[in-house]
Structures are given as structure tokens and as C-alpha cells.
Design a protein around this motif. Structure first.
Motif, PDB file in Angstrom:
ATOM      1  N   VAL A   4      30.118  48.803  38.222  1.00  0.00           N
ATOM      2  CA  VAL A   4      31.549  48.507  38.254  1.00  0.00           C
ATOM      3  C   VAL A   4      32.084  48.595  36.824  1.00  0.00           C
ATOM      4  O   VAL A   4      31.575  47.928  35.928  1.00  0.00           O
ATOM      5  CB  VAL A   4      31.818  47.106  38.840  1.00  0.00           C
ATOM      6  N   PRO A   5      33.104  49.400  36.573  1.00  0.00           N
ATOM      7  CA  PRO A   5      33.530  49.641  35.195  1.00  0.00           C
ATOM      8  C   PRO A   5      34.239  48.465  34.543  1.00  0.00           C
ATOM      9  O   PRO A   5      34.203  48.318  33.323  1.00  0.00           O
ATOM     10  CB  PRO A   5      34.482  50.838  35.314  1.00  0.00           C
ATOM     11  N   GLU A   6      34.903  47.617  35.341  1.00  0.00           N
ATOM     12  CA  GLU A   6      35.712  46.555  34.739  1.00  0.00           C
ATOM     13  C   GLU A   6      35.850  45.387  35.698  1.00  0.00           C
ATOM     14  O   GLU A   6      36.137  45.568  36.882  1.00  0.00           O
ATOM     15  CB  GLU A   6      37.098  47.097  34.383  1.00  0.00           C
ATOM     16  N   VAL A   7      35.642  44.161  35.176  1.00  0.00           N
ATOM     17  CA  VAL A   7      35.821  42.945  35.966  1.00  0.00           C
ATOM     18  C   VAL A   7      36.749  42.003  35.205  1.00  0.00           C
ATOM     19  O   VAL A   7      36.523  41.717  34.025  1.00  0.00           O
ATOM     20  CB  VAL A   7      34.482  42.233  36.245  1.00  0.00           C
ATOM     21  N   THR A   8      37.796  41.532  35.879  1.00  0.00           N
ATOM     22  CA  THR A   8      38.695  40.532  35.316  1.00  0.00           C
ATOM     23  C   THR A   8      38.587  39.276  36.166  1.00  0.00           C
ATOM     24  O   THR A   8      38.887  39.314  37.364  1.00  0.00           O
ATOM     25  CB  THR A   8      40.151  41.026  35.306  1.00  0.00           C
ATOM     26  N   ALA A   9      38.126  38.177  35.575  1.00  0.00           N
ATOM     27  CA  ALA A   9      37.916  36.929  36.311  1.00  0.00           C
ATOM     28  C   ALA A   9      39.105  35.997  36.108  1.00  0.00           C
ATOM     29  O   ALA A   9      39.560  35.782  34.975  1.00  0.00           O
ATOM     30  CB  ALA A   9      36.632  36.248  35.855  1.00  0.00           C
ATOM     31  N   ILE A  10      39.621  35.437  37.233  1.00  0.00           N
ATOM     32  CA  ILE A  10      40.782  34.548  37.195  1.00  0.00           C
ATOM     33  C   ILE A  10      40.496  33.328  38.067  1.00  0.00           C
ATOM     34  O   ILE A  10      40.176  33.478  39.254  1.00  0.00           O
ATOM     35  CB  ILE A  10      42.053  35.254  37.705  1.00  0.00           C
ATOM     36  N   PRO A  11      40.622  32.108  37.527  1.00  0.00           N
ATOM     37  CA  PRO A  11      40.450  30.901  38.355  1.00  0.00           C
ATOM     38  C   PRO A  11      41.754  30.577  39.075  1.00  0.00           C
ATOM     39  O   PRO A  11      42.819  30.519  38.457  1.00  0.00           O
ATOM     40  CB  PRO A  11      40.107  29.828  37.318  1.00  0.00           C
ATOM     41  N   ALA A  29      38.513  36.624  41.776  1.00  0.00           N
ATOM     42  CA  ALA A  29      39.386  35.459  41.930  1.00  0.00           C
ATOM     43  C   ALA A  29      38.533  34.294  42.423  1.00  0.00           C
ATOM     44  O   ALA A  29      38.109  34.274  43.585  1.00  0.00           O
ATOM     45  CB  ALA A  29      40.514  35.757  42.906  1.00  0.00           C
ATOM     46  N   VAL A  30      38.249  33.359  41.530  1.00  0.00           N
ATOM     47  CA  VAL A  30      37.469  32.175  41.893  1.00  0.00           C
ATOM     48  C   VAL A  30      38.438  31.169  42.493  1.00  0.00           C
ATOM     49  O   VAL A  30      39.197  30.509  41.780  1.00  0.00           O
ATOM     50  CB  VAL A  30      36.730  31.589  40.677  1.00  0.00           C
ATOM     51  N   ASP A  46      34.621  31.345  46.830  1.00  0.00           N
ATOM     52  CA  ASP A  46      34.868  29.910  46.961  1.00  0.00           C
ATOM     53  C   ASP A  46      34.145  29.212  45.819  1.00  0.00           C
ATOM     54  O   ASP A  46      32.921  29.336  45.676  1.00  0.00           O
ATOM     55  CB  ASP A  46      34.343  29.425  48.314  1.00  0.00           C
ATOM     56  N   ALA A  47      34.884  28.507  44.991  1.00  0.00           N
ATOM     57  CA  ALA A  47      34.295  27.857  43.811  1.00  0.00           C
ATOM     58  C   ALA A  47      33.179  26.897  44.189  1.00  0.00           C
ATOM     59  O   ALA A  47      32.275  26.637  43.394  1.00  0.00           O
ATOM     60  CB  ALA A  47      35.383  27.126  43.030  1.00  0.00           C
ATOM     61  N   ARG A  48      33.204  26.374  45.415  1.00  0.00           N
ATOM     62  CA  ARG A  48      32.155  25.435  45.845  1.00  0.00           C
ATOM     63  C   ARG A  48      30.857  26.144  46.193  1.00  0.00           C
ATOM     64  O   ARG A  48      29.777  25.558  46.097  1.00  0.00           O
ATOM     65  CB  ARG A  48      32.634  24.631  47.053  1.00  0.00           C
ATOM     66  N   ASN A  49      30.957  27.419  46.613  1.00  0.00           N
ATOM     67  CA  ASN A  49      29.772  28.137  47.092  1.00  0.00           C
ATOM     68  C   ASN A  49      29.211  29.126  46.086  1.00  0.00           C
ATOM     69  O   ASN A  49      28.029  29.486  46.157  1.00  0.00           O
ATOM     70  CB  ASN A  49      30.118  28.887  48.381  1.00  0.00           C
ATOM     71  N   GLY A  50      30.032  29.609  45.162  1.00  0.00           N
ATOM     72  CA  GLY A  50      29.570  30.580  44.187  1.00  0.00           C
ATOM     73  C   GLY A  50      29.317  31.938  44.806  1.00  0.00           C
ATOM     74  O   GLY A  50      29.820  32.276  45.883  1.00  0.00           O
ATOM     75  N   THR A  66      45.252  33.513  52.653  1.00  0.00           N
ATOM     76  CA  THR A  66      46.110  32.529  51.980  1.00  0.00           C
ATOM     77  C   THR A  66      46.561  33.062  50.629  1.00  0.00           C
ATOM     78  O   THR A  66      47.720  32.889  50.235  1.00  0.00           O
ATOM     79  CB  THR A  66      45.356  31.200  51.804  1.00  0.00           C
ATOM     80  N   LEU A  67      45.666  33.735  49.900  1.00  0.00           N
ATOM     81  CA  LEU A  67      46.046  34.321  48.617  1.00  0.00           C
ATOM     82  C   LEU A  67      47.137  35.369  48.811  1.00  0.00           C
ATOM     83  O   LEU A  67      48.134  35.384  48.078  1.00  0.00           O
ATOM     84  CB  LEU A  67      44.825  34.955  47.945  1.00  0.00           C
ATOM     85  N   VAL A  68      46.952  36.233  49.808  1.00  0.00           N
ATOM     86  CA  VAL A  68      47.949  37.267  50.064  1.00  0.00           C
ATOM     87  C   VAL A  68      49.277  36.632  50.458  1.00  0.00           C
ATOM     88  O   VAL A  68      50.354  37.024  49.988  1.00  0.00           O
ATOM     89  CB  VAL A  68      47.458  38.229  51.160  1.00  0.00           C
ATOM     90  N   GLY A  69      49.216  35.636  51.333  1.00  0.00           N
ATOM     91  CA  GLY A  69      50.432  34.940  51.725  1.00  0.00           C
ATOM     92  C   GLY A  69      51.124  34.282  50.547  1.00  0.00           C
ATOM     93  O   GLY A  69      52.356  34.298  50.440  1.00  0.00           O
ATOM     94  N   ARG A  70      50.343  33.703  49.643  1.00  0.00           N
ATOM     95  CA  ARG A  70      50.913  33.077  48.452  1.00  0.00           C
ATOM     96  C   ARG A  70      51.565  34.122  47.553  1.00  0.00           C
ATOM     97  O   ARG A  70      52.657  33.886  47.012  1.00  0.00           O
ATOM     98  CB  ARG A  70      49.812  32.329  47.698  1.00  0.00           C
ATOM     99  N   LEU A  71      50.920  35.276  47.407  1.00  0.00           N
ATOM    100  CA  LEU A  71      51.517  36.354  46.612  1.00  0.00           C
ATOM    101  C   LEU A  71      52.867  36.778  47.186  1.00  0.00           C
ATOM    102  O   LEU A  71      53.852  36.921  46.469  1.00  0.00           O
ATOM    103  CB  LEU A  71      50.577  37.563  46.571  1.00  0.00           C
TER     104      LEU A  71
END
Length: 442
Positions: free
Chosen positions: A179-186, A149-150, A122-126, A27-32
Motif C-alpha cells: 500500500v503506497p500511503e496510509v493516513t491514520a485518523i482517530p 479511521a480508528v 473498532d478501537a476496542r478490537n484493534g 454511521t461514519l458515512v451518515g455523519r459525513l
């Protein structure tokens, strides 16, 4: 300026998606694709028809990547789906990988050439076991950038505290893995929050959207200063009247650059010569670099064949018959100590024996299970392999191309294991004689 010229001047980003089943990767890919206007009208119409036939009111954007009939019927991704799209700022090659545990091995395929991995939660499952597995693979494959991507923030009322807790837990785990770098996006892939357009429902978040980050993350394609490596694919001898003595060695440059007049060494034989010419697309050039497919001509007549490696004489890697590596086992049949296999490194394939399996990684707490005796499908572990012939291998940390290999079943050609070279042993243990002479004793 034409669109073609504009796209040729933009950079290319290879990225992969990963996550647990039903986390919303497709769904994320389709939305992109949809929101960046990278979907053709007939594709969207086909998705709308398929969605309507399933009783859905709106188009199911996940169908843009779930291309196999079995995937559509089950509602899950079961194979790596590649998609190509572009914006005004960058071109993209995207690999949408499956989420089921039994398809973890597919992520190795999708992420092996990726410069960025988007891991969905999944924000519900963590954070769950499959999240940790994908983070470990991203670390092992040396993917430079990881996006967390949360997803499904709409189902937790867009709470900042939920996002912050998940981001903190995952980032700590990923950094421990290296892992050298993490970018978190809700995000909410279904609703489109923070995918292409900023979300009005999460005004507490001031970072980039997923697409903004993909368009601006640094991408380094210039490997011209890396260890130069040219695996030989073909020996070209046209034997024409115009070029009766032409002998060229063709292949794609895996890393670095080569120049006419440069001293080179051919491995594993160790013989040296100088480059007398380089042909690119049938035309002579003075220099060639990474990813270019070229034909190299040498001053001396050296016995070179497919599988040999041409390297600068001043920067030749050591050759070894004993390889220790971290691997992901991808076959249904287990890999065991004493297993006779074929090892494919670059364009060279040799016989090999699995001498030891020192450990298997437990993803729950990153502990090592010593000497498990075997690896089963999707296991990550360490192996020691003895090859029948010496191989010029780099460390995977130095080169993802010449520091990797696969193990193959010699009976049916099945790929068994994907390996990343970690350490070569200078003083190997003595090889025990096999109980029968089957041509595998070395």
C-alpha cells in the motif's frame, strides 16, 4: 458564479469504506453526509421516523446508507450502497461496502474504481482478520490512498496510546502489502469527533479530519499519458443518404488519448490503419482522451467488431492465450483446476480453462498456501488461465481497466472471479486433451 459552475470546476473523488461488521462504516458515512449538510430535509425526516420506530432517541445516521429493508431489519450493511455528495471544494462518489466476511467480495466491486479507501477499525478490537483482508484487497486493487479511521475512540476514553498502537500495527502490515500511503485518523463517528469537525476530546491529534483529508488528497484523473486503449463497443453504420459510407467504431476510451492522423493497430487481428476522424457527441474533434465516449473512423476498411481493441501502433500490448493473475473469488461455488469458464476482458468475452491455481493467500501472516486445488468465496489467490483466443492484456499495475477481467460461469452467467493480470507466460505448458469433445479444447 452559480453553484453548478462551481461544482463543475471542482475535482471528483471516488472513495470506498471498508471494515469489520459493526465498526461503524454506515454511521461514519451518515455523519459525513449529515455534518457536511449533504442530506435533504425529507431524507433526514425519514431517518428520524425510522429511528423513533426502533426506540432510539436520536436519528440513527447509519440508515442514510443502509437502504435495503433487509439491512435495516438486521442492522448491518449487506450490499454496496453508493452515495453522491459535494462540498465547496470537491465532489464525491462514495461506496459503503459490507463488513461481514461473506461479503468481502462486495468490496471488490466498491473499491475497483476507487482512488481512496477508508478502512475502519473498532478501537476496542484493534486489527482483526477482516482488517487485513481489506488492506490486502486495497493493495491488490492498486487503490492509491488508504485512510485508517480508528473509530469509537469515545469507548476507549480517547486514549492516544490506543490509537498509536493500532496505527503502527496497521501501517506496518499495509506497507508490507505494498500500500503506497496510509493516513491514520482517530474518530468517533457516533459523536462526530474528527469526522467533519475537529475533536475537542483529542487535543493530542493535530492532523486533518476525515472530510478535510478527503477534500485535499491529490487526485489524478489525467490518464492522457497512459497507454492509449479504446475497447470497441459498437460498429456504427447509419447508411444514410448523407453518409452512405460511414463506418465508425464506438466505445469509451479506457486510457490515454487518440488524435486524428495517428497510426493505430486493431487487436487481436494486428491490422493497422490511421485515424481519419473522431466524433464526440456527434461533432468532429481532433483529439479525445480518457473516459470520453467517442466514435473513431479509420482510413482503411478493416474487419472490426465488438470486443476488438484499438491502440496506438507504437504502443500495442502483446496478445496472449496464457494469463496469470491474482484474483478474488466472489461466487459461492468454488473455482477449481480444470474449470471451464468464460473470460470477459474489456468488451470481449472468450472461452477459457483454469489450468492451475498456484497459491492461495493466507491473510494472517501473508504466507502462500501452495496449490490449494480450488478457491472458495472470498479467497484471494493466483490462477493460470488458458483462453481460446489471444487477448491483448496489460499488467494491472499499468492499467486498472485493460489489466483486469472477470471469469463467468458459462452455464448461468454467474460472475465467479475478479482478476488482476500479473504476468503472461511466453512459454505455456502444453494443453492436455479433454476426455470428451465439448468444444472447449484449445
Amino acid at each position: 458564479m452559480s453553484t453548478t459552475t462551481e461544482l463543475s470546476e471542482t475535482t471528483l473523488l471516488r472513495f470506498a469504506t471498508a471494515g469489520s461488521v459493526d465498526d461503524g462504516k454506515s454511521t461514519l458515512v451518515g455523519r459525513l453526509l449529515h455534518d457536511s449538510k449533504s442530506v435533504l430535509t425529507d431524507q433526514l425526516e425519514a431517518v428520524e421516523r425510522a429511528s423513533a420506530s426502533r426506540g432510539q432517541e436520536g436519528p440513527d445516521l447509519a440508515l442514510l446508507t443502509d437502504g435495503l429493508r433487509a439491512e435495516r431489519e438486521q442492522g448491518i450493511t449487506i450490499d454496496v450502497a453508493y452515495r453522491y455528495f459535494a462540498t465547496a471544494k470537491r465532489r464525491f462518489i462514495l461506496a459503503d461496502t459490507p463488513g461481514h466476511v461473506q461479503y468481502t467480495r462486495n468490496m471488490v466491486t466498491g473499491a475497483s474504481t476507487a482512488e481512496l479507501t477508508v478502512i475502519l477499525i473498532d478501537a476496542r478490537n484493534g486489527v482483526v482478520e477482516q482488517t487485513r483482508r481489506h488492506a490486502a484487497l486495497a493493495a491488490l486493487l492498486r487503490v492509491p490512498h488508504v485512510v485508517l479511521a480508528v473509530n469509537k475512540m469515545d469507548l476507549v476514553d480517547y486514549q492516544e496510546s490506543v490509537f498509536a498502537a493500532i496505527a503502527e500495527e496497521f501501517t506496518a502490515y499495509a506497507l508490507e502489502l505494498g500500500v503506497p500511503e496510509v493516513t491514520a485518523i482517530p474518530i468517533s463517528a457516533l459523536a462526530g469527533d474528527n469526522v467533519v469537525e475537529p475533536s475537542a476530546n483529542m487535543d493530542w491529534y493535530g492532523g486533518p479530519t476525515v472530510l478535510e483529508h478527503l477534500e485535499t488528497v491529490p487526485v489524478i484523473h489525467d490518464l492522457s499519458h497512459c497507454h492509449a486503449r479504446l475497447p470497441v463497443q459498437f460498429v456504427i453504420r447509419p447508411q444514410t443518404a448523407e453518409h452512405p459510407d460511414y463506418r465508425g467504431y464506438a466505445g469509451q476510451i479506457a486510457a490515454g488519448s487518440f488524435r486524428v492522423g495517428e497510426s493505430v493497430t486493431v487487436l487481436p487481428s494486428g491490422r493497422s490503419s490511421k485515424i481519419s476522424g473522431i466524433d464526440l457527441l456527434g461533432e468532429p474533434v481532433s483529439i479525445a482522451w480518457t473516459t470520453q465516449s467517442v466514435t473513431v473512423l479509420l482510413e482503411d476498411d478493416i474487419d472490426i467488431s465488438r470486443g476488438d481493441l484499438i491502440v496506438p501502433s507504437k504502443d500495442a500490448p502483446p496478445t496472449t492465450q496464457d494469463i496469470e493473475a491474482t484474483v478474488c473469488h466472489v461466487a459461492d461455488a468454488p473455482l477449481t483446476v480444470g474449470h471451464r469458464v468464460l473470460l470477459k476482458h474489456g468488451t470481449r468475452t472468450v472461452k477459457a480453462i483454469v489450468k492451475d491455481i498456484p497459491s492461495r493467500l493466507t491473510l494472517d501472516d501473508l504466507s502462500l498456501h501452495p496449490h490449494p486445488g480450488q478457491l472458495v468465496a472470498n479467497d484471494i489467490g493466483r490462477v493460470k488461465v488458458r483462453t481460446a483466443e489471444p487477448l491483448p492484456v496489460d499488467s494491472y499495475s499499468d492499467s486498472r481497466r485493460t489489466g483486469s477481467f472477470i471469469l463467468i460461469d458459462p452455464n448461468d452467467g454467474t460472475t465467479l472471479t475478479a482478476g488482476m493480470v500479473g504476468e503472461s507466460f511466453a512459454s505455456p505448458e502444453p494443453v492436455k486433451d479433454a476426455s470428451e469433445d465439448d468444444g472447449w479444447d484449445f
